[in-house]
Write an enzyme that holds these catalytic residues in place. Structure first.
Site, short mmCIF file in Angstrom:
data_model
loop_
_atom_site.label_atom_id
_atom_site.label_comp_id
_atom_site.label_asym_id
_atom_site.label_seq_id
_atom_site.Cartn_x
_atom_site.Cartn_y
_atom_site.Cartn_z
N GLY A 1 0.78 -1.22 0.00
CA GLY A 1 0.00 0.00 0.00
C GLY A 1 0.82 1.28 0.00
N SER A 2 1.90 1.32 0.77
CA SER A 2 2.70 2.54 0.85
C SER A 2 3.34 2.87 -0.49
CB SER A 2 3.77 2.41 1.94
OG SER A 2 3.18 2.38 3.22
N ASN B 1 -7.76 4.03 8.57
CA ASN B 1 -7.08 2.86 9.14
C ASN B 1 -7.15 2.82 10.66
OD1 ASN B 1 -5.28 5.19 8.50
ND2 ASN B 1 -3.85 4.06 9.79
N GLN C 1 -7.52 -0.43 3.74
CA GLN C 1 -8.37 -0.99 4.78
C GLN C 1 -9.74 -1.41 4.26
OE1 GLN C 1 -7.46 -1.71 7.85
NE2 GLN C 1 -5.46 -0.72 7.79
N HIS D 1 -1.89 -8.08 2.51
CA HIS D 1 -1.76 -8.60 3.88
C HIS D 1 -2.86 -8.14 4.82
CE1 HIS D 1 0.01 -5.22 6.33
NE2 HIS D 1 0.23 -4.74 5.11
N THR E 1 11.50 -7.58 -11.05
CA THR E 1 10.84 -8.87 -11.27
C THR E 1 9.63 -9.01 -10.37
OG1 THR E 1 12.98 -9.87 -11.84
CG2 THR E 1 11.18 -11.37 -11.23
N CYS F 1 2.01 1.56 11.61
CA CYS F 1 3.16 2.26 11.05
C CYS F 1 3.70 3.32 12.00
CB CYS F 1 2.78 2.90 9.72
SG CYS F 1 2.26 1.70 8.47
#
Length: 395
Positions: free
Chosen positions: A72-73, A153, A181, A203, A239, A326
């Protein structure tokens, strides 16, 4: 002692079904999807099948609008920096966001301010909802991008994304939403909701860490974030994480297929716990009660510190948080709680509980028993609580 994991907004465990689908891509279909030989070709086919399926589940018109990232970041950074820098060439140097975005958005906007961009940070009010009319009023001739998260979040409030998307479309402004979220808990259709860019990660929905995506509507101007190779149609070098992408696809498919029943069950248990915790003296639920994610509870208890609350809950077998994972090492009060108007001394005593479908009624009853006990224990040792009680008595 009962062990309850109630921090699913921070991360989730990889589900057995998702892991099973990922395993062959570690040791059997292990080729580089950019290679021309058959070993790489098998990985390429799996990669593109996942891309197409994910596009369908997000309502994207084309599979080519899905770009895989590390999470996400990265997706937030790419969306905001990529569009801002591309639109700067057209004289568009203004960005609109809100005061309670994830730091992946806020810090990105702050970095762009240092490059000369102008950023408007919208208020979110006591209920934690961005008002569409505020977005429209902030738009001007130089506005390049609006970035408003789909669901917060920390306090879980769900934003009026379709309405904001329609406003942006009317004014010809690019619209990005951080759906990290929200994905898996609300119905997302990027075409119908006029979303131009969307960030998400695996995740948070029982997929693997280190794999996410950025949806980019065809025609949206965006610069590359990572140069160096032809992967992801030349826009994001490196990759591809094939096993992770397979996991992301499987996790999103399960979340979409089970959303209605799964969320209804979680919501009912969540509401039961909210009702119970609100019986604690000087407690409050943060954010709108109805317009919030079905798995989120965020509360404040006056007179205590959130860190002490979390440590005591952990000793009682409950894993929870006070806000964003975070910023969990920070001693500062949550910027989200300050944005909705809470004073520092109350914002410090916050608790976030976030559930998945494994939560049971017995778990809820245990949390409802332990939290008041811990709050009471900490208040008995708190000079701040003693001061509050004296003020109540007029002493």
């Amino acid at each position: 002692m009962r062990e309850i994991y109630a921090d699913n907004s921070a991360t989730t465990k990889v589900s057995p079904a998702v892991l099973e689908k990922m395993l062959p891509y570690f040791s059997e279909v292990y080729g580089n999807p950019s290679s021309l030989y058959r070993v790489g070709g098998k990985a390429k086919i799996a990669l593109e099948n996942a891309r197409e399926n994910i596009a369908k589940n997000l309502g994207a018109a084309r599979a080519s609008e899905i770009y895989f990232t590390s999470g996400g970041s990265e997706s937030d950074n790419w969306a905001i920096k990529g569009v801002a820098r591309a639109m700067k060439k057209r004289g568009k140097t203004h960005i609109i966001t809100s005061k309670f975005e994830h730091h992946a958005v806020l810090h990105t906007c702050e970095a762009l301010e240092r490059e000369g961009f102008e950023v408007t940070y919208l208020d979110v009010y006591e209920n934690g909802i961005v008002r569409p009319e505020d977005v429209e009023n902030a738009i001007k001739d130089t506005t390049a991008l609006v970035s408003i998260m789909y669901a917060n979040n920390e306090i879980g409030t769900v934003q009026p994304i379709p309405e904001i998307g329609a406003i942006c479309k009317k004014h010809g402004v690019v619209f990005h939403t951080d759906a990290v979220q929200a994905a898996g808990y609300v119905k997302i259709d990027v075409a119908k909701q006029n979303i131009d860019l969307l960030s998400m990660t695996a995740h948070k929905i029982h997929g693997p860490k280190g794999c996410g995506l950025l949806y980019v509507r065809r025609g949206v101007p965006i610069q590359n974030l990572v140069d160096g190779g032809a992967q992801e149609r030349g826009r994001r070098a490196g990759t591809e994480n094939v096993a992770g992408i397979i996991g992301l696809d499987a996790a999103l498919q399960y979340a979409v297929d089970t959303m209605d029943e799964r969320c209804a069950n979680i919501r009912a248990l969540r509401d039961r716990l909210i009702d119970s915790l609100l019986q604690i003296e000087r407690s409050r639920l943060n954010g709108d009660r109805e317009r919030r994610l079905p798995n989120n509870i965020n509360m404040c208890f006056e007179g205590i510190e959130g860190e002490s609350l979390l440590l005591k809950l952990d000793l009682n077998g409950i894993s929870a948080s006070s806000g964003s994972a975070c910023t969990s090492g920070s001693l500062d009060p949550s910027h989200v709680l300050l944005a909705i108007g809470l004073p520092h001394e109350i914002a410090h005593g916050s608790l976030r509980l976030s559930f998945d479908e494994s939560i049971s009624g017995e778990d809820i009853d245990y949390i409802a028993k332990v939290v008041p006990e811990v709050v009471g224990y900490l208040r008995n040792m708190s000079p701040l609580w003693e001061k509050i009680k004296k003020e109540e008595k007029g002493e």
